[in-house]
Write a protein that holds these residues in place. Structure first.
Motif, mmCIF file in Angstrom:
data_model
loop_
_atom_site.group_PDB
_atom_site.id
_atom_site.type_symbol
_atom_site.label_atom_id
_atom_site.label_comp_id
_atom_site.label_asym_id
_atom_site.label_seq_id
_atom_site.Cartn_x
_atom_site.Cartn_y
_atom_site.Cartn_z
ATOM 1 N N VAL A 1 77.070 -55.014 37.992
ATOM 2 C CA VAL A 1 76.928 -53.681 38.587
ATOM 3 C C VAL A 1 78.283 -53.179 39.100
ATOM 4 C CG1 VAL A 1 75.908 -52.395 40.508
ATOM 5 C CG2 VAL A 1 74.486 -53.940 39.144
ATOM 6 N N VAL A 2 79.088 -54.069 39.710
ATOM 7 C CA VAL A 2 80.434 -53.686 40.150
ATOM 8 C C VAL A 2 81.268 -53.231 38.952
ATOM 9 C CG1 VAL A 2 82.594 -54.544 41.134
ATOM 10 C CG2 VAL A 2 80.404 -55.169 42.176
ATOM 11 N N ALA A 3 81.153 -53.955 37.844
ATOM 12 C CA ALA A 3 81.896 -53.584 36.642
ATOM 13 C C ALA A 3 81.456 -52.216 36.119
ATOM 14 C CB ALA A 3 81.713 -54.650 35.564
ATOM 15 N N ILE A 4 80.153 -51.928 36.183
ATOM 16 C CA ILE A 4 79.644 -50.634 35.731
ATOM 17 C C ILE A 4 80.288 -49.492 36.514
ATOM 18 C CG2 ILE A 4 77.626 -49.115 35.732
ATOM 19 C CD1 ILE A 4 75.933 -51.510 35.003
ATOM 20 N N PHE A 5 80.259 -49.598 37.852
ATOM 21 C CA PHE A 5 80.820 -48.535 38.689
ATOM 22 C C PHE A 5 82.314 -48.345 38.421
ATOM 23 C CE2 PHE A 5 77.017 -49.085 41.444
ATOM 24 C CZ PHE A 5 76.669 -47.746 41.565
ATOM 25 N N GLY A 6 83.041 -49.471 38.358
ATOM 26 C CA GLY A 6 84.483 -49.383 38.151
ATOM 27 C C GLY A 6 84.838 -48.771 36.813
ATOM 28 N N LEU A 7 84.150 -49.201 35.742
ATOM 29 C CA LEU A 7 84.478 -48.700 34.414
ATOM 30 C C LEU A 7 84.096 -47.233 34.254
ATOM 31 C CD1 LEU A 7 85.516 -49.242 31.577
ATOM 32 C CD2 LEU A 7 83.223 -50.000 30.942
ATOM 33 N N LEU A 8 82.924 -46.844 34.751
ATOM 34 C CA LEU A 8 82.508 -45.450 34.610
ATOM 35 C C LEU A 8 83.431 -44.502 35.372
ATOM 36 C CD1 LEU A 8 78.602 -45.617 34.722
ATOM 37 C CD2 LEU A 8 80.110 -45.320 32.759
ATOM 38 N N TYR A 9 83.900 -44.945 36.562
ATOM 39 C CA TYR A 9 84.855 -44.100 37.275
ATOM 40 C C TYR A 9 86.162 -43.997 36.498
ATOM 41 C CZ TYR A 9 87.979 -42.242 40.797
ATOM 42 O OH TYR A 9 88.895 -41.466 41.457
ATOM 43 N N ALA A 10 86.609 -45.120 35.938
ATOM 44 C CA ALA A 10 87.879 -45.131 35.220
ATOM 45 C C ALA A 10 87.844 -44.193 34.017
ATOM 46 C CB ALA A 10 88.225 -46.552 34.785
ATOM 47 N N VAL A 11 86.749 -44.195 33.258
ATOM 48 C CA VAL A 11 86.702 -43.363 32.049
ATOM 49 C C VAL A 11 86.574 -41.884 32.381
ATOM 50 C CG1 VAL A 11 85.768 -45.222 30.631
ATOM 51 C CG2 VAL A 11 84.208 -43.634 31.767
ATOM 52 N N THR A 12 86.218 -41.546 33.636
ATOM 53 C CA THR A 12 86.149 -40.132 34.007
ATOM 54 C C THR A 12 87.511 -39.570 34.415
ATOM 55 O OG1 THR A 12 85.601 -40.627 36.318
ATOM 56 C CG2 THR A 12 83.767 -40.373 34.782
ATOM 57 N N ALA B 1 86.926 -53.464 37.621
ATOM 58 C CA ALA B 1 85.861 -53.665 36.641
ATOM 59 C C ALA B 1 86.172 -54.838 35.728
ATOM 60 C CB ALA B 1 85.669 -52.390 35.818
ATOM 61 N N ALA B 2 87.439 -54.998 35.377
ATOM 62 C CA ALA B 2 87.836 -56.099 34.504
ATOM 63 C C ALA B 2 87.597 -57.454 35.165
ATOM 64 C CB ALA B 2 89.307 -55.955 34.115
ATOM 65 N N VAL B 3 87.981 -57.561 36.442
ATOM 66 C CA VAL B 3 87.776 -58.821 37.172
ATOM 67 C C VAL B 3 86.285 -59.138 37.275
ATOM 68 C CG1 VAL B 3 88.055 -59.977 39.396
ATOM 69 C CG2 VAL B 3 89.929 -58.602 38.460
ATOM 70 N N ALA B 4 85.502 -58.123 37.667
ATOM 71 C CA ALA B 4 84.061 -58.337 37.815
ATOM 72 C C ALA B 4 83.420 -58.674 36.479
ATOM 73 C CB ALA B 4 83.407 -57.087 38.415
ATOM 74 N N SER B 5 83.844 -58.009 35.422
ATOM 75 C CA SER B 5 83.257 -58.254 34.113
ATOM 76 C C SER B 5 83.583 -59.649 33.597
ATOM 77 C CB SER B 5 83.747 -57.202 33.115
ATOM 78 O OG SER B 5 83.165 -57.401 31.848
ATOM 79 N N ALA B 6 84.783 -60.135 33.866
ATOM 80 C CA ALA B 6 85.142 -61.486 33.433
ATOM 81 C C ALA B 6 84.215 -62.520 34.069
ATOM 82 C CB ALA B 6 86.598 -61.785 33.795
ATOM 83 N N GLY B 7 83.965 -62.364 35.378
ATOM 84 C CA GLY B 7 83.032 -63.276 36.039
ATOM 85 C C GLY B 7 81.611 -63.109 35.533
#
Length: 249
Positions: A29-40, A108-114
């Motif tokens: 879920v942390v990765a979702i928030f981080g990535l969606l903000y980044a792509v905006t 998002a990258a850190v959270a996604s790796a875990g």
């Protein structure tokens, strides 16, 4: 995912390693928030470049969480791919307005790796569909509080795109879970770098974002790294069987 809810309810009693599910869902879920903000706020190619930096963290997470060791050839491919990532993203990193988005993509990258490493752990005691269904349900619950205050009903014209997006997301989750069940994290990590050139191509097709020369050269490095890993047999990569103690914790 909604259509498969009945399967989730029927198989929920078969879920094992609840601690692993909790770790995977929280980080996801942390990765979702981080990535969606980044792509905006960032060009799509740059957001993918930063997000794919999780590749460097996945062999480390695999060693720490699962006891999987990656050989020198795998690490060489990862380093080559990350060099391509840095080369292609360097010009955009000089823009001050992009810094918050860059931090979000890195988080998002850190959270996604875990999260991805936790999937590898969960596949030892859970089926891939069950892992995906549990995560999908938690992701909806976890993102709903942020969505409700600004909720806008999508127009009818957007529903075909949303359906395709949902199918692609569900398929990606299923394929990833199956891949982690069959191969060590360190071997799969460099293949993740393929998201960089794919992101650049999609950015060009959908938004007219044309990558520069550095992005093109960096993309070539990334592809070479991914191809190198795909042709390396597991024995040549020096991979060892993972330890099981952590999975039984």
């Amino acid at each position: 995912m909604v259509a498969g809810t009945w399967r989730l309810l029927a198989d929920l009693k078969r879920a094992r390693d609840l601690r692993g599910h909790a770790i995977r869902c929280l980080l996801g879920v942390v990765a979702i928030f981080g990535l969606l903000y980044a792509v905006t706020v960032l060009p799509l190619a740059l957001a993918m470049v930063l997000y794919i930096s999780r590749t460097l963290m996945m062999p480390i997470a695999g060693r720490w969480m699962l006891g999987e060791r990656s050989g020198a050839l795998v690490w060489s491919a990862v380093v080559l791919g990350f060099a391509g990532v840095l080369l292609s993203s360097w010009p955009e990193m000089q823009v001050p307005e992009s810094r918050i988005g860059i931090l979000a993509a890195l988080a998002a990258a850190v959270a996604s790796a875990g999260s991805q490493t936790a999937v590898r752990r969960l596949t030892r005691t859970n089926s891939a569909p069950l892992i995906v269904l549990i995560y999908s349900a938690v992701a909806v619950i976890g993102t709903l509080p942020a969505a409700l205050p600004v909720w806008v009903m999508p127009p009818i014209a957007d529903w075909p795109v949303l359906v395709v997006l949902g199918l692609c997301a569900a398929g990606a989750q299923l394929f990833a879970a199956r891949a982690f069940a069959l191969a060590p994290v360190g071997l799969l990590a460099p293949l993740d770098l393929l998201g960089v050139p794919v992101g650049a191509i999609m950015g060009w097709l959908l938004f007219g974002e044309v990558p520069g020369m550095l992005a093109g050269v960096g993309g070539i490095f990334v592809l070479l790294a991914a191809l190198t890993v795909m042709i390396i047999p597991a024995k040549a990569a020096g991979l060892r069987h993972p330890i099981e103690q952590f999975a039984k914790a």
